[in-house]
Design a protein around this motif. Structure first.
Motif, mmCIF file in Angstrom:
data_model
loop_
_atom_site.group_PDB
_atom_site.id
_atom_site.type_symbol
_atom_site.label_atom_id
_atom_site.label_comp_id
_atom_site.label_asym_id
_atom_site.label_seq_id
_atom_site.Cartn_x
_atom_site.Cartn_y
_atom_site.Cartn_z
ATOM 1 N N GLY A 199 -32.313 34.037 11.171
ATOM 2 C CA GLY A 199 -31.292 33.192 10.473
ATOM 3 C C GLY A 199 -31.183 33.565 9.075
ATOM 4 O O GLY A 199 -32.201 34.586 8.470
ATOM 5 N N LEU A 200 -30.679 32.795 8.220
ATOM 6 C CA LEU A 200 -30.350 33.022 6.772
ATOM 7 C C LEU A 200 -31.005 31.697 6.099
ATOM 8 O O LEU A 200 -30.551 30.646 6.584
ATOM 9 C CB LEU A 200 -29.023 33.209 6.361
ATOM 10 C CG LEU A 200 -28.447 34.130 5.333
ATOM 11 C CD1 LEU A 200 -28.978 35.546 5.552
ATOM 12 C CD2 LEU A 200 -27.036 34.072 5.245
ATOM 13 N N PHE A 201 -31.468 31.961 4.874
ATOM 14 C CA PHE A 201 -32.059 30.787 4.233
ATOM 15 C C PHE A 201 -31.988 30.935 2.523
ATOM 16 O O PHE A 201 -32.010 32.093 2.406
ATOM 17 C CB PHE A 201 -33.341 30.357 4.695
ATOM 18 C CG PHE A 201 -34.572 31.500 4.354
ATOM 19 C CD1 PHE A 201 -35.292 31.227 3.366
ATOM 20 C CD2 PHE A 201 -34.704 32.521 5.436
ATOM 21 C CE1 PHE A 201 -36.197 32.158 3.011
ATOM 22 C CE2 PHE A 201 -35.664 33.502 5.038
ATOM 23 C CZ PHE A 201 -36.257 33.231 3.756
ATOM 24 N N ASP B 121 -48.730 37.120 10.305
ATOM 25 C CA ASP B 121 -48.173 36.393 11.448
ATOM 26 C C ASP B 121 -47.561 35.045 11.031
ATOM 27 O O ASP B 121 -46.703 34.559 11.974
ATOM 28 C CB ASP B 121 -49.461 36.213 12.329
ATOM 29 C CG ASP B 121 -50.174 37.300 12.987
ATOM 30 O OD1 ASP B 121 -49.266 38.266 13.180
ATOM 31 O OD2 ASP B 121 -51.130 37.250 13.404
ATOM 32 N N ASP B 122 -47.819 34.596 9.554
ATOM 33 C CA ASP B 122 -47.193 33.507 9.221
ATOM 34 C C ASP B 122 -46.462 34.054 7.889
ATOM 35 O O ASP B 122 -46.891 33.756 6.852
ATOM 36 C CB ASP B 122 -48.371 32.386 8.928
ATOM 37 C CG ASP B 122 -47.468 31.088 8.483
ATOM 38 O OD1 ASP B 122 -46.458 30.876 8.651
ATOM 39 O OD2 ASP B 122 -48.241 30.550 7.947
ATOM 40 N N PRO B 123 -45.420 34.637 7.983
ATOM 41 C CA PRO B 123 -44.585 35.248 6.976
ATOM 42 C C PRO B 123 -44.266 34.416 5.805
ATOM 43 O O PRO B 123 -43.791 33.130 6.265
ATOM 44 C CB PRO B 123 -43.869 36.106 7.441
ATOM 45 C CG PRO B 123 -43.195 35.537 8.807
ATOM 46 C CD PRO B 123 -44.493 34.893 9.107
ATOM 47 N N MET B 124 -44.717 34.453 4.384
ATOM 48 C CA MET B 124 -44.034 33.678 3.610
ATOM 49 C C MET B 124 -43.801 34.496 2.345
ATOM 50 O O MET B 124 -43.964 35.561 2.137
ATOM 51 C CB MET B 124 -45.213 32.684 3.157
ATOM 52 C CG MET B 124 -46.555 33.062 2.804
ATOM 53 S SD MET B 124 -47.593 31.654 2.558
ATOM 54 C CE MET B 124 -48.003 31.243 4.383
ATOM 55 N N VAL B 125 -42.929 33.527 1.467
ATOM 56 C CA VAL B 125 -42.466 34.308 0.155
ATOM 57 C C VAL B 125 -43.449 33.424 -0.720
ATOM 58 O O VAL B 125 -43.536 32.315 -0.879
ATOM 59 C CB VAL B 125 -41.072 33.871 0.020
ATOM 60 C CG1 VAL B 125 -40.653 34.237 -1.481
ATOM 61 C CG2 VAL B 125 -40.131 34.409 1.138
ATOM 62 N N GLU B 126 -43.960 34.081 -1.654
ATOM 63 C CA GLU B 126 -44.898 33.631 -2.632
ATOM 64 C C GLU B 126 -44.393 34.260 -4.057
ATOM 65 O O GLU B 126 -43.869 35.460 -4.319
ATOM 66 C CB GLU B 126 -46.396 34.016 -2.472
ATOM 67 C CG GLU B 126 -46.875 33.477 -0.958
ATOM 68 C CD GLU B 126 -48.251 33.905 -0.848
ATOM 69 O OE1 GLU B 126 -48.950 33.558 -0.020
ATOM 70 O OE2 GLU B 126 -48.700 34.864 -1.295
ATOM 71 N N SER B 127 -44.552 33.461 -5.136
ATOM 72 C CA SER B 127 -44.367 33.539 -6.406
ATOM 73 C C SER B 127 -45.810 33.824 -7.509
ATOM 74 O O SER B 127 -46.391 32.896 -7.134
ATOM 75 C CB SER B 127 -43.573 32.648 -7.123
ATOM 76 O OG SER B 127 -43.408 32.715 -8.521
ATOM 77 N N TYR B 128 -45.734 34.702 -7.986
ATOM 78 C CA TYR B 128 -47.177 35.319 -8.798
ATOM 79 C C TYR B 128 -46.708 35.453 -10.385
ATOM 80 O O TYR B 128 -45.667 36.021 -10.633
ATOM 81 C CB TYR B 128 -47.891 36.526 -8.247
ATOM 82 C CG TYR B 128 -48.437 36.206 -7.049
ATOM 83 C CD1 TYR B 128 -49.765 35.504 -6.749
ATOM 84 C CD2 TYR B 128 -47.652 36.356 -5.619
ATOM 85 C CE1 TYR B 128 -50.502 35.458 -5.573
ATOM 86 C CE2 TYR B 128 -48.353 36.028 -4.446
ATOM 87 C CZ TYR B 128 -49.860 35.704 -4.648
ATOM 88 O OH TYR B 128 -50.258 35.523 -3.361
ATOM 89 N N GLU B 129 -47.578 34.988 -11.184
ATOM 90 C CA GLU B 129 -47.582 35.399 -12.387
ATOM 91 C C GLU B 129 -47.976 36.898 -12.745
ATOM 92 O O GLU B 129 -49.141 37.149 -12.161
ATOM 93 C CB GLU B 129 -48.427 34.590 -13.349
ATOM 94 C CG GLU B 129 -48.212 34.611 -14.822
ATOM 95 C CD GLU B 129 -49.217 33.658 -15.559
ATOM 96 O OE1 GLU B 129 -50.433 34.071 -15.764
ATOM 97 O OE2 GLU B 129 -48.699 32.794 -15.932
ATOM 98 N N GLN C 243 -40.952 27.506 7.571
ATOM 99 C CA GLN C 243 -40.701 26.007 7.053
ATOM 100 C C GLN C 243 -38.931 26.093 7.007
ATOM 101 O O GLN C 243 -38.571 24.846 7.009
ATOM 102 C CB GLN C 243 -41.310 25.582 5.610
ATOM 103 C CG GLN C 243 -41.207 24.501 5.194
ATOM 104 C CD GLN C 243 -41.975 23.440 5.801
ATOM 105 O OE1 GLN C 243 -43.010 23.669 6.403
ATOM 106 N NE2 GLN C 243 -41.336 22.121 5.748
ATOM 107 N N ALA C 244 -38.342 26.867 6.563
ATOM 108 C CA ALA C 244 -36.921 27.373 6.627
ATOM 109 C C ALA C 244 -36.349 27.106 7.919
ATOM 110 O O ALA C 244 -35.628 26.581 8.523
ATOM 111 C CB ALA C 244 -36.654 28.203 5.626
ATOM 112 N N LEU C 245 -36.638 28.217 8.700
ATOM 113 C CA LEU C 245 -36.093 28.515 10.105
ATOM 114 C C LEU C 245 -36.609 27.952 11.232
ATOM 115 O O LEU C 245 -35.970 27.915 12.337
ATOM 116 C CB LEU C 245 -36.051 29.998 10.039
ATOM 117 C CG LEU C 245 -35.253 30.780 9.082
ATOM 118 C CD1 LEU C 245 -35.144 32.452 9.242
ATOM 119 C CD2 LEU C 245 -33.864 30.421 8.954
ATOM 120 N N GLY C 246 -37.848 27.663 11.155
ATOM 121 C CA GLY C 246 -38.519 26.928 12.190
ATOM 122 C C GLY C 246 -39.477 27.989 12.832
ATOM 123 O O GLY C 246 -39.636 29.038 12.479
#
Length: 448
Positions: A262-264, A200-208, A222-225
């Motif tokens: 949108g695009l980010f 419901d709160d999609p996000m991009v995450e970086s993992y080792e 945070q990017a698109l609103g």
């Protein structure tokens, strides 16, 4: 991903003579190494590693199979039955994952239709060159395997409340680490992976990758609103040291409210937001968001503006055509090899074309551009699958002055096919697989 997977893109403009390979007759020597394989009916995206190309093909009876062919000449190496279990139609037919394991060897991982008890399918890993089985894993429901650096990423139990993402060793199938919830791989190298977390709160995450340690996370809102809903679809692509993402609009059937879209761009090193282009829709055909994005703005009343090609590194407008210059109805977008012009194709009639740099009309006589081969695609008649799956689309070249297809067309442009180590791969409108090694710089295609 809920992408419009029936919509295509193109490759390069040099006309190449086709050399023979599996299922074809030899021809004259081409300018570049090239081949085509008519023994397959490609319906998914393509994956390549360790000198092997793998894809999902549909047989005449509507059943699926995982196919592997040799990259250097298109020779069919092996094929085994395939299936989907829990994948959503809007995501298109799943492709196998292929992971290089060193020494020119690789492993192809795909879903087989072997059912057992409560398990609806079986994830099977096979040697990329020989097809010899290496390991299996029972599956209840999944969106399909993906390569994530030197490992295999799999979201499983996707139809259940206990959905999770597991990272598997390609040699043994043993879990390396896991996460709760559903994720999709958007970029990876040997050390880390960037996941889109579907929630419901999609996000991009970086993992080792070795340890599963979270390095950073960035909510898409945070990017698109606020108001992001992934039901409309999404797409990502790498651009230099950045990751460019696109979220499509979605209208809630109950509230009729339009979601945020949108695009980010994010910096892959730490997730910092570089630039945003809110309230624009990606158009088709066009380049990957990380390579050659073309968009249209949409205002709050739902009215479309003109067309703009963006620079994926800066988000700046590289060229645009104003809304006043967009024809009425009955046209399809078309772009030439270099995407320096924007054409409006009218099938069987004279179209129009604009110079993207200046936004001014350009002569349409002898103007050739690429657009969808089929404008009214039919869903695939898949066996034992829900309706609504489409194959990845194909592009054809057209003479915009007449609206007729060019019969002597070469490969589609690189902005459509993408390139890996100089090789460009694509399917034609009949599902045949084609390849050319024209030394094009590595870049993502329209489908990634």
């Amino acid at each position: 991903m809920l992408r419009p997977l029936w919509k295509p893109s193109v490759a390069l403009a040099a006309t190449l003579a086709v050399a023979g390979c599996a299922g074809s007759d030899a021809a004259t020597t081409p300018a570049f190494p090239t081949w085509h394989n008519t023994q397959v009916n490609v319906v998914s995206r393509l994956a390549e590693a360790a000198g092997v190309v793998t894809t999902t093909s549909m047989k005449p009876d509507g059943s699926l199979e995982t196919v592997a062919v040799r990259l250097r000449d298109g020779r069919r190496l092996w094929a085994y039955p395939a299936t989907m279990a829990g994948r959503l139609p809007g995501m298109g037919v799943s492709a196998p994952a292929i992971v290089e394991t060193g020494g020119g060897e690789g492993v192809v991982v795909a879903l087989d239709p072997a059912r057992k008890g409560r398990w609806k399918a079986t994830l099977v890993a096979r040697d990329a060159h020989s097809g010899v089985q290496k390991w299996t894993r029972p599956v209840h429901s999944t969106f399909g395997p993906q390569r994530c650096g030197p490992y295999v990423c799999l979201s499983e139990h996707t139809a259940l409340a206990k959905a999770r993402t597991v990272v598997l060793d390609p040699a043994s199938g043993k879990p390396v680490w896991k996460l709760p919830g559903i994720s999709e791989v958007e970029w990876s190298d040997q050390a880390r992976v960037l996941l889109l977390r579907l929630s419901d709160d999609p996000m991009v995450e970086s993992y080792e990758l070795k340890t599963g340690k979270l390095q950073w996370q960035q909510p898409i809102e945070q990017a698109l609103g606020p108001g992001v809903d992934l039901s409309g679809g999404w797409a990502f692509g790498a651009a230099g040291d950045d990751l460019v993402g696109y979220v499509a609009p979605y209208t809630d059937p109950t509230t009729r409210r339009l979601s945020t879209f949108g695009l980010f761009s994010l910096r892959r090193a730490d997730g910092t937001i570089n630039w945003i282009r809110p309230s624009v829709v990606r158009v088709y055909p066009s380049g990957n968001p990380g390579y050659a994005p073309v968009v249209r703005p949409v205002d709050r009343q739902g009215a479309y503006g003109g067309f703009a090609r963006l620079d994926s590194l800066s988000g700046r407008v590289m060229g645009q055509v104003g809304a006043a210059d967009v024809p009425g109805s009955g046209w399809w977008l078309a772009f030439p090899e270099r995407m320096d012009k924007l054409g409006f194709l009218s099938h069987g009639a004279k179209g129009s074309v604009y110079d993207l740099a200046s936004g001014r009309p350009a002569p349409v006589e002898e103007e050739r551009s690429w657009s969808f081969c089929v404008t009214d695609p039919k869903p695939l008649p898949l066996k034992d699958q829900p309706p609504g799956f489409y194959s990845t689309a194909a592009l054809c070249e057209y003479d915009l002055a007449t609206g007729e297809r060019v019969t002597t067309a070469g490969p589609p442009p690189a902005w459509f096919t993408g390139s890996m180590a100089g090789w460009r791969l694509w399917r034609d409108e009949k599902g045949a697989l084609h390849a050319v090694n024209d030394h094009t710089e590595s870049a993502p295609g329209m489908y990634g």
